[in-house]
Motif scaffolding. Structure first.
Motif, PDB file in Angstrom:
ATOM      1  N   PHE A  70      -5.229  -0.520  14.784  1.00 20.79           N
ATOM      2  CA  PHE A  70      -4.000  -0.083  14.097  1.00 20.79           C
ATOM      3  C   PHE A  70      -4.271   1.274  13.486  1.00 20.79           C
ATOM      4  CE2 PHE A  70      -6.461  -3.131  11.511  1.00 20.79           C
ATOM      5  CZ  PHE A  70      -6.932  -2.268  10.533  1.00 20.79           C
ATOM      6  N   SER A  71      -3.237   1.860  12.925  1.00 25.03           N
ATOM      7  CA  SER A  71      -3.415   3.100  12.167  1.00 25.03           C
ATOM      8  C   SER A  71      -2.952   2.866  10.747  1.00 25.03           C
ATOM      9  CB  SER A  71      -2.592   4.238  12.773  1.00 25.03           C
ATOM     10  OG  SER A  71      -3.051   4.535  14.063  1.00 25.03           O
ATOM     11  N   VAL A  72      -3.588   3.527   9.818  1.00 19.15           N
ATOM     12  CA  VAL A  72      -3.079   3.570   8.443  1.00 19.15           C
ATOM     13  C   VAL A  72      -2.771   5.046   8.183  1.00 19.15           C
ATOM     14  CG1 VAL A  72      -3.529   3.131   6.020  1.00 19.15           C
ATOM     15  CG2 VAL A  72      -4.471   1.589   7.755  1.00 19.15           C
ATOM     16  N   ASP A  73      -1.482   5.326   7.980  1.00 22.17           N
ATOM     17  CA  ASP A  73      -0.997   6.712   7.953  1.00 22.17           C
ATOM     18  C   ASP A  73      -1.436   7.380   9.261  1.00 22.17           C
ATOM     19  OD1 ASP A  73       0.089   6.083   5.496  1.00 22.17           O
ATOM     20  OD2 ASP A  73      -1.702   6.703   4.407  1.00 22.17           O
ATOM     21  N   ASP A  74      -2.193   8.459   9.201  1.00 24.48           N
ATOM     22  CA  ASP A  74      -2.579   9.086  10.472  1.00 24.48           C
ATOM     23  C   ASP A  74      -4.042   8.846  10.821  1.00 24.48           C
ATOM     24  OD1 ASP A  74      -3.559  10.600   8.469  1.00 24.48           O
ATOM     25  OD2 ASP A  74      -2.723  12.507   9.146  1.00 24.48           O
ATOM     26  N   GLU A  75      -4.668   7.867  10.195  1.00 28.15           N
ATOM     27  CA  GLU A  75      -6.061   7.524  10.514  1.00 28.15           C
ATOM     28  C   GLU A  75      -6.079   6.326  11.465  1.00 28.15           C
ATOM     29  OE1 GLU A  75      -8.528   9.450   9.172  1.00 28.15           O
ATOM     30  OE2 GLU A  75      -8.507   9.260   6.991  1.00 28.15           O
ATOM     31  N   ARG A  76      -6.857   6.432  12.538  1.00 26.71           N
ATOM     32  CA  ARG A  76      -6.889   5.366  13.547  1.00 26.71           C
ATOM     33  C   ARG A  76      -8.123   4.485  13.367  1.00 26.71           C
ATOM     34  NH1 ARG A  76      -5.679   7.376  19.312  1.00 26.71           N
ATOM     35  NH2 ARG A  76      -7.913   7.753  19.272  1.00 26.71           N
ATOM     36  N   TYR A  77      -7.931   3.205  13.560  1.00 22.25           N
ATOM     37  CA  TYR A  77      -9.012   2.224  13.388  1.00 22.25           C
ATOM     38  C   TYR A  77      -9.256   1.495  14.713  1.00 22.25           C
ATOM     39  CZ  TYR A  77      -8.556   2.557   8.266  1.00 22.25           C
ATOM     40  OH  TYR A  77      -8.535   2.996   6.962  1.00 22.25           O
ATOM     41  N   PHE A  78     -10.526   1.345  15.072  1.00 26.91           N
ATOM     42  CA  PHE A  78     -10.912   0.650  16.293  1.00 26.91           C
ATOM     43  C   PHE A  78     -11.862  -0.504  15.969  1.00 26.91           C
ATOM     44  CE2 PHE A  78      -9.469   3.122  19.995  1.00 26.91           C
ATOM     45  CZ  PHE A  78      -8.865   4.176  19.334  1.00 26.91           C
ATOM     46  N   ILE A  79     -11.620  -1.643  16.615  1.00 22.42           N
ATOM     47  CA  ILE A  79     -12.539  -2.781  16.475  1.00 22.42           C
ATOM     48  C   ILE A  79     -13.649  -2.642  17.512  1.00 22.42           C
ATOM     49  CG2 ILE A  79     -12.771  -5.285  16.724  1.00 22.42           C
ATOM     50  CD1 ILE A  79      -9.931  -5.510  15.699  1.00 22.42           C
ATOM     51  N   PHE A  90      -6.563  -3.790   2.772  1.00 19.97           N
ATOM     52  CA  PHE A  90      -5.582  -4.346   3.708  1.00 19.97           C
ATOM     53  C   PHE A  90      -6.057  -4.119   5.151  1.00 19.97           C
ATOM     54  CE2 PHE A  90      -1.043  -4.008   5.506  1.00 19.97           C
ATOM     55  CZ  PHE A  90      -1.012  -5.354   5.790  1.00 19.97           C
ATOM     56  N   ALA A  91      -6.607  -2.938   5.415  1.00 20.05           N
ATOM     57  CA  ALA A  91      -7.153  -2.656   6.752  1.00 20.05           C
ATOM     58  C   ALA A  91      -8.279  -3.640   7.081  1.00 20.05           C
ATOM     59  CB  ALA A  91      -7.658  -1.218   6.818  1.00 20.05           C
ATOM     60  N   ILE A 149       0.821  -1.214   0.000  1.00 23.55           N
ATOM     61  CA  ILE A 149       0.000   0.000   0.000  1.00 23.55           C
ATOM     62  C   ILE A 149       0.859   1.271   0.000  1.00 23.55           C
ATOM     63  CG2 ILE A 149      -1.964  -1.133   1.112  1.00 23.55           C
ATOM     64  CD1 ILE A 149      -1.125   0.223   3.739  1.00 23.55           C
ATOM     65  N   ALA A 150       2.150   1.124  -0.262  1.00 20.99           N
ATOM     66  CA  ALA A 150       3.043   2.302  -0.280  1.00 20.99           C
ATOM     67  C   ALA A 150       2.495   3.335  -1.261  1.00 20.99           C
ATOM     68  CB  ALA A 150       4.446   1.875  -0.684  1.00 20.99           C
ATOM     69  N   PRO A 151       2.640   4.629  -0.968  1.00 23.61           N
ATOM     70  CA  PRO A 151       3.392   5.227   0.143  1.00 23.61           C
ATOM     71  C   PRO A 151       2.646   5.206   1.478  1.00 23.61           C
ATOM     72  CG  PRO A 151       2.386   6.956  -1.155  1.00 23.61           C
ATOM     73  CD  PRO A 151       2.057   5.664  -1.841  1.00 23.61           C
ATOM     74  N   SER A 152       1.411   4.675   1.500  1.00 17.71           N
ATOM     75  CA  SER A 152       0.735   4.538   2.785  1.00 17.71           C
ATOM     76  C   SER A 152       1.395   3.421   3.591  1.00 17.71           C
ATOM     77  CB  SER A 152      -0.743   4.208   2.574  1.00 17.71           C
ATOM     78  OG  SER A 152      -1.438   5.333   2.103  1.00 17.71           O
ATOM     79  N   ARG A 153       1.083   3.389   4.888  1.00 16.38           N
ATOM     80  CA  ARG A 153       1.651   2.348   5.726  1.00 16.38           C
ATOM     81  C   ARG A 153       0.693   1.997   6.853  1.00 16.38           C
ATOM     82  NH1 ARG A 153       7.210   2.689   9.255  1.00 16.38           N
ATOM     83  NH2 ARG A 153       6.829   0.697  10.268  1.00 16.38           N
ATOM     84  N   LEU A 154       0.609   0.718   7.154  1.00 18.92           N
ATOM     85  CA  LEU A 154      -0.210   0.270   8.281  1.00 18.92           C
ATOM     86  C   LEU A 154       0.698   0.100   9.501  1.00 18.92           C
ATOM     87  CD1 LEU A 154      -3.121  -2.215   8.234  1.00 18.92           C
ATOM     88  CD2 LEU A 154      -1.355  -2.509   9.953  1.00 18.92           C
ATOM     89  N   TYR A 155       0.376   0.811  10.574  1.00 15.88           N
ATOM     90  CA  TYR A 155       1.151   0.751  11.822  1.00 15.88           C
ATOM     91  C   TYR A 155       0.403  -0.155  12.785  1.00 15.88           C
ATOM     92  CZ  TYR A 155       3.513   4.791   9.833  1.00 15.88           C
ATOM     93  OH  TYR A 155       4.218   5.624   9.001  1.00 15.88           O
ATOM     94  N   ASN A 156       0.980  -1.332  13.063  1.00 16.80           N
ATOM     95  CA  ASN A 156       0.225  -2.312  13.846  1.00 16.80           C
ATOM     96  C   ASN A 156       0.621  -2.374  15.311  1.00 16.80           C
ATOM     97  OD1 ASN A 156       2.675  -3.502  13.556  1.00 16.80           O
ATOM     98  ND2 ASN A 156       1.915  -5.495  12.928  1.00 16.80           N
ATOM     99  N   SER A 157       1.574  -1.522  15.758  1.00 18.62           N
ATOM    100  CA  SER A 157       1.954  -1.551  17.175  1.00 18.62           C
ATOM    101  C   SER A 157       0.750  -1.199  18.034  1.00 18.62           C
ATOM    102  CB  SER A 157       3.040  -0.518  17.467  1.00 18.62           C
ATOM    103  OG  SER A 157       4.150  -0.762  16.681  1.00 18.62           O
TER     104      SER A 157
END
Ligand SMILES: [Zn+2]
Length: 272
Positions: free
Chosen positions: A60-69, A99-100, A5-13
């Motif tokens: 996780f976040s994708v770029d600066d957007e946050r996702y909640f389950i 991907f999200a 998904i570059a240049p986007s990125r999924l941050y899974n920490s």
């Protein structure tokens, strides 16, 4: 592939954080379908509105957007939103939202399958500091589970071993299977190819991996070569088709997003 998904990125920490207005909501129904608006050319997720009553955990976040389950029952998110299966989404969409969606499904499946402690039967609750669940009764800590599996491009001269599964995915595929406890990934490759097709292999080498799947899996791709004649004895319980197919005759899958398809394409185009 879906994860590219570059240049986007999924941050899974994992971070411990509360949901805020505008964060994306990942709402699944009991069948694992995801609430989305698919009327446009990209998948759209509902957003959290202030003071809405729901129980949610940071995914996780994708770029600066946050996702909640969402762990509680999902609300009706208004016009345009409906529950869609991931295979349906996969047939029509790509990009960072897909991907999200797959990553969310893996996490949601784990949360929804782990309400009680497997050791003592006590109730599990969210761990405060890491991506884990903790038993209120005995303290057992349960971490997310990832199932390792292999996908194998077996090569014999100018041909590759193409399969079709007996059930499930209907298009061309490669030999695949889950790793058993106590074996290396390379041993999984040799065992699965032997079990499904009767072919012995050598020169097993890693290609790439794929961090999403419907079986909470991590799919690890390998190429190898047939050792000996390559005569096929197909396991009819697993497969309905297994043949050596020449490069120029390889028929790819209808969509371009899986590791399997990338591996078949690489061989077809003479790049492996
Ligand atoms: Zn317990």
């Amino acid at each position: 592939m879906i994860q590219d998904i570059a240049p986007s990125r999924l941050y899974n920490s994992y971070i411990k954080t509360d949901i805020c207005e505008g964060d994306f909501l990942l709402c699944f129904d009991s069948e694992g379908k995801l609430l989305t608006d698919t009327s446009g050319d990209r998948i759209v997720f509902p957003r959290y509105e202030n003071e809405e009553q729901l129980s949610a955990v940071y995914a996780f976040s994708v770029d600066d957007e946050r996702y909640f389950i969402v762990l509680s029952e999902c609300r009706d998110s208004g016009a345009g939103f409906e529950y869609k299966g991931l295979r349906t989404l996969r047939d029509s969409f790509g990009g960072k939202e897909l991907f999200a969606a797959f990553t969310a499904y893996h996490l949601w499946r784990w949360y929804s399958d782990n309400h009680f402690c497997g050791r003592c039967g006590g109730k599990l609750s969210l761990h405060g500091r890491e991506r884990a669940l903790v038993c209120e009764k005995c303290g057992n800590v349960v971490y997310p589970r990832i199932n390792p599996a292999v996908i194998v491009g077996v090569i014999k001269g100018d041909s590759i071993l193409v399969t079709r599964y007996r059930s499930g995915y209907a298009h061309n595929a490669l030999v695949a299977g889950f790793t058993e406890i106590g074996e290396t990934l390379e041993e999984t490759v040799a065992r699965e190819v032997m079990e499904e097709t009767g072919v012995r292999v050598k020169n097993i080498r890693y290609y790439k991996s794929q961090p999403w799947g419907m079986a909470q899996d991590m799919l690890v791709g390998f190429y190898c070569e047939a050792d000996g004649s390559g005569e096929i004895h197909m396991d009819e319980n697993e497969l309905k088709y297994a043949e050596w197919v020449k490069r120029e005759d390889v028929v790819l899958q209808p969509s371009d997003i899986s590791l399997t398809n990338e591996m078949m394409k690489l061989f077809r185009d003479g790049n492996i």
